[in-house]
Design a protein around this motif. Structure first.
Motif, mmCIF file in Angstrom:
data_model
loop_
_atom_site.group_PDB
_atom_site.id
_atom_site.type_symbol
_atom_site.label_atom_id
_atom_site.label_comp_id
_atom_site.label_asym_id
_atom_site.label_seq_id
_atom_site.Cartn_x
_atom_site.Cartn_y
_atom_site.Cartn_z
ATOM 1 N N ASN A 163 -41.372 -20.205 19.002
ATOM 2 C CA ASN A 163 -41.308 -21.359 20.113
ATOM 3 C C ASN A 163 -40.733 -22.544 19.499
ATOM 4 O OD1 ASN A 163 -42.393 -24.402 21.177
ATOM 5 N ND2 ASN A 163 -43.526 -23.101 22.318
ATOM 6 N N ILE A 167 -39.818 -23.793 24.074
ATOM 7 C CA ILE A 167 -39.454 -23.110 25.072
ATOM 8 C C ILE A 167 -40.214 -22.144 24.438
ATOM 9 C CG2 ILE A 167 -37.676 -21.586 26.242
ATOM 10 C CD1 ILE A 167 -38.412 -25.038 27.706
ATOM 11 N N TRP A 168 -40.554 -20.744 24.894
ATOM 12 C CA TRP A 168 -40.989 -19.620 23.819
ATOM 13 C C TRP A 168 -39.717 -18.552 24.369
ATOM 14 C CZ3 TRP A 168 -44.281 -19.145 20.455
ATOM 15 C CH2 TRP A 168 -45.311 -19.471 20.750
ATOM 16 N N TYR A 169 -39.418 -18.349 23.161
ATOM 17 C CA TYR A 169 -38.189 -17.210 23.620
ATOM 18 C C TYR A 169 -38.807 -15.889 22.181
ATOM 19 C CZ TYR A 169 -35.288 -21.075 23.698
ATOM 20 O OH TYR A 169 -34.386 -22.283 24.137
ATOM 21 N N THR A 180 -31.714 -13.485 21.581
ATOM 22 C CA THR A 180 -32.390 -13.577 21.486
ATOM 23 C C THR A 180 -32.743 -14.342 23.318
ATOM 24 O OG1 THR A 180 -32.403 -15.599 20.194
ATOM 25 C CG2 THR A 180 -33.390 -16.717 21.802
ATOM 26 N N CYS A 182 -35.216 -16.347 26.310
ATOM 27 C CA CYS A 182 -36.092 -17.290 26.780
ATOM 28 C C CYS A 182 -36.909 -15.969 27.700
ATOM 29 C CB CYS A 182 -35.678 -17.717 28.292
ATOM 30 S SG CYS A 182 -36.402 -18.660 28.694
ATOM 31 N N GLN A 185 -38.255 -16.277 31.538
ATOM 32 C CA GLN A 185 -36.987 -15.520 32.129
ATOM 33 C C GLN A 185 -36.523 -14.051 31.988
ATOM 34 O OE1 GLN A 185 -33.908 -19.298 30.328
ATOM 35 N NE2 GLN A 185 -33.002 -17.889 31.209
#
Length: 298
Positions: A163, A167-169, A180, A182, A185
């Motif tokens: 994070n 935003i979490w990745y 990487t 998202c 998405q």
């Protein structure tokens, strides 16, 4: 300069956990005197922040760990847990549960503002489990762009849930390249039964940088910070992978950001205009000037 609130809290929790891990029986009144905090604050530490620990005695005055759990934490575990516990109040409930269940490096935090992912709990949990088990994952990835929506299918070795700035990745590897994505998405997630050999080098690389642009960074960006705002950059790292080169006689700072992408640095520079400028690479400063010139011309 004094520590910030969450830093003081992390220090206090670390010390308490170390003492518990060493088998001490802690007296809450003595702790209040040692850390110069109220009994109420310490009760919140034990009842809210340290509930994951296995206590054999849990107040109201004395606290100690189950004898079988004494010494089971190493210093890395203690630091990671204390840092998490010091900011867990800022996390959505679902994220707090994930951290408390795992407390491992498959979930990595860089920043203290978090998006709500409660609607995708099962997918998040599945990815985290795949990371733990070194299982491949596959999914469709939808990029957000002005030219319309489209998706691409990916097959990935997942390494971390990260994070950054709310935003979490999902950070993973494919064909030797670190990538990487998202988390929000990602669609049509599937967990493969096939496993991969986890690379410690890749894990260390991900843990050792503030950048999200793995494999697309430039080696360094050098910046000069005006003395008027230097204190903010000395107090904490406002730039990714920030390091101090030296402090000039006039109070200005020379900072260097190593292994970053310009897109991670330029927005921060723009925020601090006119008190910061890029010294090198010169093309980064030139491109930024051109963008600002075009903006002002509109």
């Amino acid at each position: 300069m004094g520590l910030k609130k969450h830093e003081r809290l992390a220090y206090r929790l670390s010390d308490i956990i170390v003492r518990l891990n060493n088998g001490e029986r802690l007296d809450i009144f003595e702790l209040a005197d040692t850390y110069k905090v109220s009994i109420r604050t310490l009760k919140r530490d034990f009842q809210d922040r340290l509930t994951i620990l296995d206590f054999s005695e849990a107040g109201p005055q004395f606290y100690c760990l189950n004898a079988k759990k004494i010494g089971y934490l190493d210093i890395t575990d203690i630091k990671r847990f204390a840092n998490f516990a010091s900011v867990q109040d800022l996390l959505p409930k679902i994220d707090r549960q994930f951290f408390q269940e795992q407390l491992n490096q498959s979930i990595l935090v860089k920043g203290f503002d978090y998006e709500d992912i409660s609607a995708r709990t099962n997918e998040f949990k599945a990815i985290n489990q795949a990371i733990t088990n070194c299982q491949y994952i596959e999914f469709d990835y939808y990029k957000i762009s002005g030219s319309g929506s489209g998706s691409k299918h990916h097959y990935l070795e997942p390494y971390h849930l990260l994070n950054k700035n709310g935003i979490w990745y999902v950070v993973g590897c494919r064909y030797g390249q670190t990538l990487t994505f998202c988390f929000t998405q990602i669609a049509n997630l599937q967990i493969s039964t096939k496993t991969f050999a986890c690379s410690e080098d890749i894990k260390e690389k991900i843990l050792g940088t503030d950048s999200l642009f793995f494999g697309n960074q430039i080696s360094e960006i050098v910046l000069q910070i005006d003395a008027k705002v230097a204190g903010y950059f000395e107090r904490r790292d406002l730039l990714p992978n920030q390091e101090l080169v030296r402090k000039l006689d006039n109070g200005d700072l020379l900072l260097i950001c190593k292994d970053v992408h310009p897109r991670e640095v330029v927005p921060i520079v723009q925020y601090w205009i006119p008190h910061i400028r890029v010294i090198s690479p010169s093309e980064v400063q030139a491109q930024m000037k051109e963008v600002l010139k075009n903006y002002l011309a509109k």
